[in-house]
Design a protein around this motif. Structure first.
Motif, mmCIF file in Angstrom:
data_model
loop_
_atom_site.group_PDB
_atom_site.id
_atom_site.type_symbol
_atom_site.label_atom_id
_atom_site.label_comp_id
_atom_site.label_asym_id
_atom_site.label_seq_id
_atom_site.Cartn_x
_atom_site.Cartn_y
_atom_site.Cartn_z
ATOM 1 N N GLY A 47 76.252 9.359 28.474
ATOM 2 C CA GLY A 47 76.433 10.064 27.215
ATOM 3 C C GLY A 47 75.947 9.242 26.057
ATOM 4 O O GLY A 47 75.518 8.087 26.222
ATOM 5 N N ALA A 48 75.998 9.838 24.880
ATOM 6 C CA ALA A 48 75.575 9.147 23.665
ATOM 7 C C ALA A 48 76.370 9.686 22.481
ATOM 8 O O ALA A 48 76.875 10.810 22.513
ATOM 9 N N MET A 49 76.472 8.860 21.457
ATOM 10 C CA MET A 49 77.159 9.248 20.228
ATOM 11 C C MET A 49 76.479 8.518 19.078
ATOM 12 O O MET A 49 76.081 7.366 19.236
ATOM 13 N N ASN A 50 76.323 9.196 17.965
ATOM 14 C CA ASN A 50 75.694 8.595 16.792
ATOM 15 C C ASN A 50 76.540 8.832 15.554
ATOM 16 O O ASN A 50 77.114 9.901 15.396
ATOM 17 N N LEU A 51 76.569 7.823 14.711
ATOM 18 C CA LEU A 51 77.048 7.971 13.344
ATOM 19 C C LEU A 51 75.790 7.891 12.503
ATOM 20 O O LEU A 51 75.151 6.836 12.434
ATOM 21 N N GLY A 52 75.375 9.004 11.933
ATOM 22 C CA GLY A 52 74.108 9.046 11.219
ATOM 23 C C GLY A 52 74.241 9.640 9.840
ATOM 24 O O GLY A 52 75.344 9.931 9.375
ATOM 25 N N SER A 53 73.095 9.818 9.203
ATOM 26 C CA SER A 53 73.048 10.336 7.828
ATOM 27 C C SER A 53 73.994 9.562 6.927
ATOM 28 O O SER A 53 74.665 10.124 6.063
ATOM 29 N N ILE A 54 74.068 8.252 7.157
ATOM 30 C CA ILE A 54 74.982 7.415 6.394
ATOM 31 C C ILE A 54 74.487 7.304 4.953
ATOM 32 O O ILE A 54 73.335 6.978 4.708
ATOM 33 N N ALA A 55 75.375 7.625 4.037
ATOM 34 C CA ALA A 55 75.081 7.534 2.606
ATOM 35 C C ALA A 55 76.227 6.803 1.930
ATOM 36 O O ALA A 55 77.398 7.040 2.241
ATOM 37 N N HIS A 56 75.874 5.920 1.019
ATOM 38 C CA HIS A 56 76.891 5.200 0.261
ATOM 39 C C HIS A 56 76.901 5.743 -1.162
ATOM 40 O O HIS A 56 76.434 6.847 -1.406
ATOM 41 N N GLY A 57 77.448 5.017 -2.088
ATOM 42 C CA GLY A 57 77.541 5.505 -3.455
ATOM 43 C C GLY A 57 78.635 6.544 -3.574
ATOM 44 O O GLY A 57 79.645 6.473 -2.876
ATOM 45 N N PRO A 58 78.459 7.537 -4.436
ATOM 46 C CA PRO A 58 79.530 8.497 -4.665
ATOM 47 C C PRO A 58 79.811 9.410 -3.461
ATOM 48 O O PRO A 58 80.899 9.956 -3.356
ATOM 49 N N LEU A 59 78.862 9.552 -2.529
ATOM 50 C CA LEU A 59 79.096 10.397 -1.348
ATOM 51 C C LEU A 59 79.868 9.645 -0.283
ATOM 52 O O LEU A 59 80.850 10.150 0.262
ATOM 53 N N CYS A 60 79.449 8.460 0.073
ATOM 54 C CA CYS A 60 80.149 7.597 1.036
ATOM 55 C C CYS A 60 80.504 8.360 2.311
ATOM 56 O O CYS A 60 81.671 8.463 2.691
ATOM 57 N N SER A 61 79.489 8.897 2.963
ATOM 58 C CA SER A 61 79.714 9.806 4.076
ATOM 59 C C SER A 61 78.742 9.542 5.210
ATOM 60 O O SER A 61 77.708 8.903 5.029
#
Length: 182
Positions: free
Chosen positions: A78-92
């Motif tokens: 299997g695989a898992m990703n934490l992606g579309s990482i954005a910092h600043g005011p979104l922090c998501s």
């Protein structure tokens, strides 16, 4: 994290052959949940190129890719990703995952997601993590619910999956309410 003889590890170029194998074996089972793929996607060379691109994203701080590897055999399950990482005011960031059909129901996705959520907050300082599922993907919705995600809406014709634009349910988990790091 080790569960049921499987360890979640950081993705590496050395996983290309094992990824090509598991993706080929699961091709039919995953088709209803995946975008259309070229034949090259299912080859070792195709996976190597994909991994190299993902590692560039990782090095840029936008992606943290993981694989689930069976102890002993080294098989990727299997695989898992934490992606579309954005910092600043979104922090998501957003999560995505899949598990080899033969390993469904063993808690791998649930345990892996718990670890990714922990890392999102503690290692990456994210405020929230989001996920999307096809409207009928009950198994994925259970994994998200077990990890404290709540449904926040419906996105009509969100992604082109299995040859058509498909509706998706949107989920999030708010990790903290502290202000973003400066």
């Amino acid at each position: 994290m080790i569960i049921d003889g499987v360890e979640m590890k950081g993705l590496a170029v050395g996983h290309a052959a094992a990824l090509a194998d598991v993706l080929t074996r699961n091709r039919a089972a995953m088709a209803p949940y995946e975008p259309s793929r070229t034949e090259a996607f299912y080859t070792e060379a195709g996976q190597r190129a994909r991994i190299e691109a993902m590692l560039e994203e990782r090095d840029g701080g936008r992606l943290v890719p993981y694989v689930f590897v069976e102890a002993g055999s080294g098989a990727v399950v299997g695989a898992m990703n934490l992606g579309s990482i954005a910092h600043g005011p979104l922090c998501s960031g957003g999560v995505g995952y899949w598990i080899d059909r033969a390993w469904h129901g063993r808690g791998l996705a649930t345990a892996g997601l718990a670890e990714v959520v922990r890392a999102a907050r503690e290692d990456h300082g994210l405020h929230r993590v989001e996920a999307q599922t096809l409207v009928d993907n009950r198994a994925s919705m259970r994994v998200l619910a077990k990890n404290g995600f709540t449904e926040i809406g419906l996105a009509p014709r969100y992604l082109h999956i299995d040859g058509a634009w498909r509706d998706h349910r949107l989920f999030q988990r708010v990790l903290h309410d502290e202000p973003p790091a400066s």
